[in-house]
Write a protein that holds these residues in place. Structure first.
Motif, mmCIF file in Angstrom:
data_model
loop_
_atom_site.group_PDB
_atom_site.id
_atom_site.type_symbol
_atom_site.label_atom_id
_atom_site.label_comp_id
_atom_site.label_asym_id
_atom_site.label_seq_id
_atom_site.Cartn_x
_atom_site.Cartn_y
_atom_site.Cartn_z
ATOM 1 N N GLY A 31 -2.464 27.991 -16.898
ATOM 2 C CA GLY A 31 -1.607 27.967 -15.716
ATOM 3 C C GLY A 31 -1.300 29.361 -15.234
ATOM 4 O O GLY A 31 -2.184 30.194 -15.066
ATOM 5 N N TYR A 32 -0.040 29.600 -15.026
ATOM 6 C CA TYR A 32 0.414 30.883 -14.504
ATOM 7 C C TYR A 32 0.026 32.006 -15.453
ATOM 8 O O TYR A 32 0.160 31.887 -16.658
ATOM 9 C CB TYR A 32 1.930 30.826 -14.343
ATOM 10 N N GLY A 34 0.289 36.412 -15.887
ATOM 11 C CA GLY A 34 1.023 37.549 -15.355
ATOM 12 C C GLY A 34 0.888 38.797 -16.199
ATOM 13 O O GLY A 34 0.348 38.774 -17.304
ATOM 14 N N GLY A 49 2.243 38.418 -11.030
ATOM 15 C CA GLY A 49 1.873 37.129 -11.568
ATOM 16 C C GLY A 49 1.035 36.370 -10.564
ATOM 17 O O GLY A 49 1.064 36.655 -9.359
ATOM 18 N N THR A 51 -0.680 32.250 -9.813
ATOM 19 C CA THR A 51 -0.864 30.860 -10.199
ATOM 20 C C THR A 51 -2.355 30.548 -10.320
ATOM 21 O O THR A 51 -3.216 31.323 -9.901
ATOM 22 C CB THR A 51 -0.226 29.930 -9.166
ATOM 23 N N SER A 52 -2.654 29.378 -10.850
ATOM 24 C CA SER A 52 -4.050 28.960 -10.972
ATOM 25 C C SER A 52 -4.688 28.766 -9.601
ATOM 26 O O SER A 52 -5.914 28.844 -9.470
ATOM 27 C CB SER A 52 -4.156 27.680 -11.800
ATOM 28 N N ASP A 55 -2.044 32.039 -5.888
ATOM 29 C CA ASP A 55 -0.854 32.582 -5.229
ATOM 30 C C ASP A 55 -0.278 33.693 -6.097
ATOM 31 O O ASP A 55 0.073 33.461 -7.257
ATOM 32 C CB ASP A 55 0.184 31.482 -5.021
ATOM 33 N N ASN A 97 0.630 30.876 -19.390
ATOM 34 C CA ASN A 97 1.040 29.542 -19.822
ATOM 35 C C ASN A 97 -0.231 28.719 -20.022
ATOM 36 O O ASN A 97 -1.011 28.540 -19.089
ATOM 37 C CB ASN A 97 1.934 28.884 -18.786
#
Length: 120
Positions: A31-32, A34, A49, A51-52, A55, A97
């Protein structure tokens, strides 16, 4: 599951470095992801960071100089650092994550630090 960071080193002020952090092991989904950094004796601070879905968020302190990106096929996140300043001399840590199995829940993982040193 582990995160392996690389790419730190010595660079002149105004120069560039690209950090990489790859997740490996039993992984269902990442997932995220960072990047954080920490100077000696100070708290770890957020740098960027993503996102997948791609973003991205970048801290104000590095906005315009640092760019975060990722390659989902390689479970890897990158931090492109340009116009480096002496105050960027800190250890950089990646975070992600990760869901290890289809029935699992996302858990946070940290990579080992990679040191960036800027010579003035």
């Amino acid at each position: 599951v582990q995160l392996q960071a690389s790419g730190g080193g010595l660079v002149q002020a105004g120069g560039s470095l690209r950090l990489s952090c790859a997740a490996s092991g039993t992984i269902f989904r990442v997932g995220y992801m960072g990047w954080y950094r920490q100077a000696s004796g100070k708290q770890r601070e957020f740098v960027a960071g993503i996102t997948s879905a791609g973003d991205a968020t970048v801290a104000d302190s590095v906005k315009g100089r640092f760019t975060i990106s990722r390659d989902n096929t390689k479970n890897t996140v990158y931090l492109q650092m340009n116009s480096l300043k002496p105050e960027d001399i800190v250890g950089y840590y990646c975070n992600a994550n990760i869901i290890a199995t289809p029935a699992g829940r996302p858990l946070p993982y940290w990579g080992q630090g990679t040191q960036v040193t800027v010579s003035s």
